[in-house]
Scaffold this motif. Structure first.
Motif, PDB file in Angstrom:
ATOM      1  N   LEU A 124       0.832  -1.208   0.000  1.00 49.04           N
ATOM      2  CA  LEU A 124       0.000   0.000   0.000  1.00 49.04           C
ATOM      3  C   LEU A 124       0.867   1.259   0.000  1.00 49.04           C
ATOM      4  CD1 LEU A 124      -2.951  -1.026   2.347  1.00 49.04           C
ATOM      5  CD2 LEU A 124      -2.904  -0.961  -0.157  1.00 49.04           C
ATOM      6  N   ALA A 125       1.979   1.214   0.702  1.00 50.06           N
ATOM      7  CA  ALA A 125       2.899   2.365   0.689  1.00 50.06           C
ATOM      8  C   ALA A 125       3.581   2.506  -0.671  1.00 50.06           C
ATOM      9  CB  ALA A 125       3.944   2.213   1.789  1.00 50.06           C
ATOM     10  N   ALA A 126       3.934   1.398  -1.285  1.00 51.41           N
ATOM     11  CA  ALA A 126       4.708   1.421  -2.528  1.00 51.41           C
ATOM     12  C   ALA A 126       3.896   1.825  -3.753  1.00 51.41           C
ATOM     13  CB  ALA A 126       5.356   0.057  -2.775  1.00 51.41           C
ATOM     14  N   ASN A 176      10.767  -3.030  -5.914  1.00 49.06           N
ATOM     15  CA  ASN A 176      11.972  -2.395  -5.367  1.00 49.06           C
ATOM     16  C   ASN A 176      11.617  -1.328  -4.339  1.00 49.06           C
ATOM     17  OD1 ASN A 176      13.771  -3.970  -6.814  1.00 49.06           O
ATOM     18  ND2 ASN A 176      13.848  -2.549  -8.527  1.00 49.06           N
ATOM     19  N   LYS A 177      10.543  -0.582  -4.582  1.00 45.91           N
ATOM     20  CA  LYS A 177      10.122   0.419  -3.608  1.00 45.91           C
ATOM     21  C   LYS A 177       9.708  -0.258  -2.305  1.00 45.91           C
ATOM     22  CE  LYS A 177       7.322   4.528  -2.970  1.00 45.91           C
ATOM     23  NZ  LYS A 177       6.348   5.457  -3.559  1.00 45.91           N
ATOM     24  N   ASN A 235      12.887  -1.169  -0.578  1.00 45.54           N
ATOM     25  CA  ASN A 235      13.545   0.021  -0.019  1.00 45.54           C
ATOM     26  C   ASN A 235      12.864   0.498   1.258  1.00 45.54           C
ATOM     27  OD1 ASN A 235      15.430   0.030  -2.073  1.00 45.54           O
ATOM     28  ND2 ASN A 235      14.301   1.503  -3.322  1.00 45.54           N
ATOM     29  N   VAL A 236      11.554   0.514   1.270  1.00 41.47           N
ATOM     30  CA  VAL A 236      10.826   0.928   2.483  1.00 41.47           C
ATOM     31  C   VAL A 236      11.066  -0.094   3.592  1.00 41.47           C
ATOM     32  CG1 VAL A 236       8.542   1.374   3.472  1.00 41.47           C
ATOM     33  CG2 VAL A 236       9.110   2.263   1.209  1.00 41.47           C
ATOM     34  N   GLY A 237      11.040  -1.368   3.260  1.00 39.47           N
ATOM     35  CA  GLY A 237      11.317  -2.405   4.263  1.00 39.47           C
ATOM     36  C   GLY A 237      12.711  -2.278   4.841  1.00 39.47           C
ATOM     37  N   ASN A 238      13.691  -2.011   3.980  1.00 45.05           N
ATOM     38  CA  ASN A 238      15.064  -1.805   4.469  1.00 45.05           C
ATOM     39  C   ASN A 238      15.140  -0.610   5.413  1.00 45.05           C
ATOM     40  OD1 ASN A 238      16.420  -3.972   3.237  1.00 45.05           O
ATOM     41  ND2 ASN A 238      16.654  -2.844   1.322  1.00 45.05           N
ATOM     42  N   GLN A 293      12.417 -12.858   6.616  1.00 45.53           N
ATOM     43  CA  GLN A 293      11.338 -13.757   6.188  1.00 45.53           C
ATOM     44  C   GLN A 293      10.472 -13.122   5.098  1.00 45.53           C
ATOM     45  OE1 GLN A 293       9.235 -14.564   9.797  1.00 45.53           O
ATOM     46  NE2 GLN A 293      10.787 -15.950  10.593  1.00 45.53           N
ATOM     47  N   THR A 294      10.356 -11.815   5.129  1.00 45.68           N
ATOM     48  CA  THR A 294       9.460 -11.102   4.223  1.00 45.68           C
ATOM     49  C   THR A 294      10.097 -10.757   2.882  1.00 45.68           C
ATOM     50  OG1 THR A 294       8.275 -10.180   6.118  1.00 45.68           O
ATOM     51  CG2 THR A 294       8.022  -9.023   4.023  1.00 45.68           C
ATOM     52  N   MET A 295      11.330 -10.310   2.894  1.00 46.27           N
ATOM     53  CA  MET A 295      11.968  -9.814   1.673  1.00 46.27           C
ATOM     54  C   MET A 295      11.965 -10.831   0.526  1.00 46.27           C
ATOM     55  SD  MET A 295      15.511  -7.757   0.891  1.00 46.27           S
ATOM     56  CE  MET A 295      16.466  -8.783   1.941  1.00 46.27           C
ATOM     57  N   PRO A 296      12.294 -12.100   0.749  1.00 46.52           N
ATOM     58  CA  PRO A 296      12.280 -13.040  -0.382  1.00 46.52           C
ATOM     59  C   PRO A 296      10.901 -13.182  -1.022  1.00 46.52           C
ATOM     60  CG  PRO A 296      13.458 -13.981   1.480  1.00 46.52           C
ATOM     61  CD  PRO A 296      12.807 -12.731   1.971  1.00 46.52           C
ATOM     62  N   LEU A 297       9.852 -13.104  -0.221  1.00 49.96           N
ATOM     63  CA  LEU A 297       8.499 -13.209  -0.770  1.00 49.96           C
ATOM     64  C   LEU A 297       8.176 -12.003  -1.646  1.00 49.96           C
ATOM     65  CD1 LEU A 297       6.723 -14.572   2.425  1.00 49.96           C
ATOM     66  CD2 LEU A 297       7.287 -15.846   0.345  1.00 49.96           C
TER      67      LEU A 297
END
Length: 99
Positions: free
Chosen positions: A34-36, A59-60, A63-66, A81-85
């Motif tokens: 929703l943010a991206a 990618n956005k 980037n926000v997750g990072n 756990q989330t990034m690969p998905l």
């Protein structure tokens, strides 16, 4: 107040529309989505519904997750756990809305 889809305004309504969930029940992936899709959620949300979410949106999300991990708003474990998905384009386990 963001216009997420036809007659869908705000995050609360977007959570229900995209994921059939209360805003407080969103997963990290769903929240990042929703943010991206801002600043143009109608176009980017439509890509998701069509199963063709662009690499720029994924990618956005990453980037926000990072940034959330770097500021300790989410744990390193949760992000690992989330990034690969997200990289695989798996935004949610909920069915996608129809147009």
């Amino acid at each position: 107040l963001a216009h997420f889809a036809k007659d869908i305004y705000g995050v609360r309504a977007a959570a229900e529309y995209y994921f059939k969930k209360n805003m407080s029940q969103l997963t990290l992936r769903e929240s990042l989505f929703l943010a991206a899709i801002l600043p143009n959620p109608i176009i980017f949300g439509g890509q998701y519904i069509d199963g063709k979410l662009s690499s720029s949106r994924l990618n956005k999300m990453i980037n926000v997750g990072n940034a959330l991990k770097a500021t300790n708003r989410i744990s390193a474990e949760e992000w690992e756990q989330t990034m690969p998905l997200i990289r695989e384009g798996k935004i949610s386990d909920s069915p996608k809305p129809s147009r």
